[in-house]
Every structure is written in C-alpha cells, then in structure tokens.
Scaffold this motif. Structure first.
Motif, short mmCIF file in Angstrom:
data_model
loop_
_atom_site.label_atom_id
_atom_site.label_comp_id
_atom_site.label_asym_id
_atom_site.label_seq_id
_atom_site.Cartn_x
_atom_site.Cartn_y
_atom_site.Cartn_z
N ALA A 76 -6.40 11.54 -8.06
CA ALA A 76 -6.93 12.82 -7.61
C ALA A 76 -8.41 12.95 -7.94
O ALA A 76 -9.20 13.48 -7.16
N ALA A 77 -8.79 12.43 -9.11
CA ALA A 77 -10.19 12.55 -9.54
C ALA A 77 -11.08 11.49 -8.87
O ALA A 77 -12.30 11.53 -9.02
N GLY A 78 -10.46 10.56 -8.16
CA GLY A 78 -11.25 9.54 -7.45
C GLY A 78 -11.94 8.56 -8.38
O GLY A 78 -13.03 8.08 -8.07
N VAL A 79 -11.32 8.23 -9.51
CA VAL A 79 -11.99 7.35 -10.48
C VAL A 79 -11.35 5.96 -10.59
O VAL A 79 -11.76 5.16 -11.41
N LEU A 80 -10.37 5.70 -9.73
CA LEU A 80 -9.71 4.39 -9.78
C LEU A 80 -10.48 3.39 -8.93
O LEU A 80 -10.87 3.69 -7.81
N ASP A 81 -10.73 2.19 -9.47
CA ASP A 81 -11.40 1.14 -8.70
C ASP A 81 -10.42 0.18 -8.04
O ASP A 81 -10.71 -0.37 -6.99
N GLU A 82 -9.29 -0.03 -8.71
CA GLU A 82 -8.40 -1.09 -8.25
C GLU A 82 -6.95 -0.75 -8.57
O GLU A 82 -6.66 -0.19 -9.62
N LEU A 83 -6.07 -1.12 -7.66
CA LEU A 83 -4.63 -0.97 -7.91
C LEU A 83 -3.96 -2.33 -7.74
O LEU A 83 -4.07 -2.95 -6.68
N CYS A 84 -3.32 -2.80 -8.80
CA CYS A 84 -2.49 -4.00 -8.74
C CYS A 84 -1.06 -3.49 -8.67
O CYS A 84 -0.55 -2.93 -9.64
N LEU A 85 -0.44 -3.63 -7.53
CA LEU A 85 0.88 -3.05 -7.32
C LEU A 85 1.90 -4.14 -7.01
O LEU A 85 1.75 -4.88 -6.05
N THR A 86 2.92 -4.21 -7.85
CA THR A 86 4.03 -5.12 -7.58
C THR A 86 5.05 -4.38 -6.74
O THR A 86 5.51 -3.30 -7.11
N VAL A 87 5.36 -4.96 -5.59
CA VAL A 87 6.39 -4.39 -4.72
C VAL A 87 7.66 -5.18 -4.95
O VAL A 87 7.75 -6.36 -4.63
N SER A 88 8.63 -4.49 -5.57
CA SER A 88 9.87 -5.13 -5.97
C SER A 88 10.85 -5.11 -4.79
O SER A 88 11.02 -4.06 -4.16
N PRO A 89 11.50 -6.22 -4.48
CA PRO A 89 12.41 -6.23 -3.33
C PRO A 89 13.74 -5.58 -3.66
O PRO A 89 14.81 -6.16 -3.47
N ARG A 90 13.67 -4.38 -4.24
CA ARG A 90 14.87 -3.67 -4.68
C ARG A 90 14.79 -2.22 -4.21
O ARG A 90 13.69 -1.69 -4.03
N MET A 91 15.93 -1.60 -4.04
CA MET A 91 15.98 -0.18 -3.69
C MET A 91 16.88 0.52 -4.71
O MET A 91 17.82 -0.08 -5.22
N THR A 92 16.58 1.76 -5.00
CA THR A 92 17.30 2.41 -6.08
C THR A 92 17.96 3.73 -5.68
O THR A 92 18.81 4.23 -6.39
N ALA A 93 17.53 4.32 -4.54
CA ALA A 93 17.94 5.69 -4.20
C ALA A 93 17.67 6.61 -5.40
O ALA A 93 16.81 6.31 -6.22
N GLY A 94 18.42 7.68 -5.54
CA GLY A 94 18.25 8.56 -6.70
C GLY A 94 16.97 9.39 -6.65
O GLY A 94 16.34 9.54 -5.61
N GLU A 95 16.62 9.91 -7.81
CA GLU A 95 15.56 10.92 -7.90
C GLU A 95 14.27 10.40 -8.50
O GLU A 95 13.34 11.17 -8.74
N ALA A 96 14.20 9.11 -8.80
CA ALA A 96 13.00 8.62 -9.51
C ALA A 96 11.74 8.92 -8.71
O ALA A 96 11.69 8.75 -7.50
N GLY A 97 10.71 9.36 -9.42
CA GLY A 97 9.44 9.70 -8.77
C GLY A 97 8.67 8.45 -8.41
O GLY A 97 8.99 7.34 -8.84
N ARG A 98 7.64 8.63 -7.61
CA ARG A 98 6.82 7.48 -7.19
C ARG A 98 5.78 7.17 -8.26
O ARG A 98 5.76 7.82 -9.31
N ILE A 99 4.89 6.22 -7.97
CA ILE A 99 4.00 5.72 -9.03
C ILE A 99 2.82 6.64 -9.35
O ILE A 99 2.15 6.44 -10.34
N ALA A 100 2.56 7.62 -8.49
CA ALA A 100 1.51 8.59 -8.80
C ALA A 100 2.02 9.98 -8.45
O ALA A 100 2.49 10.21 -7.34
#
Ligand SMILES: NC(=O)c1ccc[n+]([C@@H]2O[C@H](COP(=O)([O-])OP(=O)(O)OC[C@H]3O[C@@H](n4cnc5c(N)ncnc54)[C@H](OP(=O)(O)O)[C@@H]3O)[C@@H](O)[C@H]2O)c1
Length: 268
Positions: free
Chosen positions: A205-229
């Motif tokens: 939100a503050a616009g201060v991130l330069d880089e995102l290293c994101l691992t995309v896991s080949p799994r699905m979970t359903a449920g209520e877990a929130g996202r990464i941000a």
C-alpha cells in the motif's frame, strides 16, 4: 531445477535447464541484488501461495512449501542484511534467529555484511516472548521496529533481553516507508521481508516494495486462509510488477518480479 524465464538458450551454463539441484552459489547468482545497490536500499519480499491464493494452511506456510522452496528461502536469507518480519508471523511460526552458513561466510565478509542477517520484528504492541531464542540466542542482536508510543514496559523488557529498538513511527504503529529508511540508515540495505500478509499489505500500500519473490505451490487448500497481502489501504490503481525470472522444480514455480520503478537487478 530448471529455468523457464528468461527462456533457456542452450548455453546457459549452471543456470540452464539441466534438471539437477542447483547449488547455493548458483541460486545466489540467480537471486543477485542490483549492482550497484541503490543508496536507499532494496526491499525484497519472499512469500509462498497456493494456487487458490492461500498464504498459509492451518496457520503455517510450511504445508505450501517444498525442499527447493526452502533452499531458496535459505539463500535469500544468506544474501540479506536484515530480515523484516511482522510480529504475527513471529508468534505463529515460532521464529528463531537466522543461522550462520559456512558456504556464505566469505561472500558476506567481502560484502561488508554481518555474519548473518539480523531479524527485525515489526510490532506495535510488542506482545512477544522475549525469553525465546529469537531474543536470547541470536548471532547478531534482533531488532524491534516499533512506534514511539509503544508500551514502555514492553520496550524495557525488549531492551533487557538484548533487542535493539528502532523507532519508525510517531504513534504506536510504524510507517511502512520509514521501516525501510530507518533500517537503510543503520546500514541494512539488502532488506528481505518474509511477511506476513499484514506487514506485506502495508508495504504494498505504501509503494515501498522493490521486488517480490513468490513461490507458487501446485496445491489448493480451499478454506478461509487469507492471501499473501492484506490490510493496508487498497491502492487506487493496482500496482504493476514485471516478471524477471521463473524457475521450476517438482511443479513449484519460483517467480521473481520487480516493481517497474525499481529497475532491473542483475539476474545472472
Ligand atoms: N505465505 C507466506 O509466504 C507467509 C509468510 C509469512 C507468514 N505467513 C502466514 O501469515 C500468518 C500471519 O499473518 P499476519 O498478517 O498476522 O502476520 P504479520 O504480517 O507477520 O503480522 C502482523 C503484525 O505485525 C505488526 N505490524 C504490521 N504492520 C505494522 C505497523 N504498520 N506498525 C506496527 N506493527 C505492525 C503487528 O504486530 P503487533 O500485533 O505485535 O502490534 C501486526 O499484528 C501466519 O499464518 C503465517 O504462517 C505466510
């Protein structure tokens, strides 16, 4: 491990699509920081997500991870000056100090870095276990990033435990942009945030991130877990990032994006 982006050329050398496990040195080359490093530092995030957008499973990120993800996690830590993490993640994941790794010792000395990255915990309430190894057994002192109105008795407990306090806000909370500048002013310019989602959302939100290293896991979970941000004021126009590298192993994608304003780091 194989490289999908930039597309392999056939003479890629150690970073080519040869299907074997990459050494720590090869991974370090693939995740090199920009050279020269910007004076204001470089803020990189490392996160993992399921295919359906979960940032954790049962309160932990480990069920979404894999051995290659953990190897990259370790290398990103070994490249960093400081690991910035929200207090929620410290509490739920039982954070411990970063550990010294012999194979990176020489490179860290040459780069003028401390033997391991310091952990910097971002917290307003300071409801943290100051008797835990994170505070009692670090190789380098753990930092506490908080606001000037943080509870005085908790501040005193943190200091008694050997934590170093960094103020980055006038109230109880910290201003995300100041986390970055205050740490850079202390010489911590290679900044790695491991989230969690509450802290990452505020950085985005503050616009201060330069880089995102994101691992995309080949799994699905359903449920209520929130996202990464999450949290943080929603941005008016979605922020655009540019993919600069994608690696693959066992169906996991290891992506690397930079914000368009941050410029391109060296990738090989
Ligand atoms: N998918 C991934 O890669 C990944 C990575 C890390 C964590 N996780 C998961 O995320 C979950 C934890 O999420 P979370 O959002 O609670 O964790 P978090 O972002 O690590 O922690 C949130 C806490 O950080 C502090 N904080 C954040 N912004 C602040 C600010 N501006 N000023 C002062 N303090 C601030 C506050 O601590 P106080 O409450 O102490 O004031 C807040 O409660 C866990 O289940 C964990 O497994 C996933």
């Amino acid at each position: 491990m194989r490289r999908l982006l930039p597309p392999p050329t056939g003479d890629d050398g150690p970073n080519g699509p040869d299907g074997r496990e990459w050494s720590p040195a090869e991974l370090a080359a693939a995740y090199a920081h920009p050279d020269p490093l910007p004076d204001g530092g470089w803020l990189r995030a490392n996160m993992v997500t399921s295919l359906d957008g979960a940032g954790h499973h049962g309160g932990r990120s480990q069920p979404l991870s894999c051995p290659a993800d953990m190897r990259i996690f370790g290398v990103l830590r070994a490249l960093a000056d400081v690991i910035v993490v929200g207090a929620g993640t410290v509490r739920s994941e039982g954070y411990r100090p970063a550990r010294r790794r012999e194979e990176f010792a020489g490179a860290r000395v040459a780069a003028g870095q401390e033997p391991v990255a310091a952990i910097a915990v971002v917290s307003a309430g300071l409801d943290l276990d100051f008797s835990s190894p994170l505070f009692t057994e670090p190789v380098v002192p753990t930092l506490l990033v908080t606001g000037e109105a943080a509870p005085p008795e908790r501040l005193a407990a943190a200091r008694a435990a050997g934590a170093r306090t960094v103020f980055a806000g006038e109230g109880a909370t910290v201003e995300p942009a100041r986390v970055r500048t205050e740490l850079a002013a202390l010489g911590y310019r290679r900044q790695l945030t491991e989230g969690g989602p509450g802290l990452l959302g505020r950085f985005v939100a503050a616009g201060v991130l330069d880089e995102l290293c994101l691992t995309v896991s080949p799994r699905m979970t359903a449920g209520e877990a929130g996202r990464i941000a999450r949290d943080g004021t929603p941005v008016e126009v979605p922020r655009e990032l540019e993919p600069i590298s994608i690696l693959e192993e066992d169906g996991f994608l290891f992506t690397r994006y930079v914000t368009r304003s941050a410029g391109r780091p060296v990738t090989r």
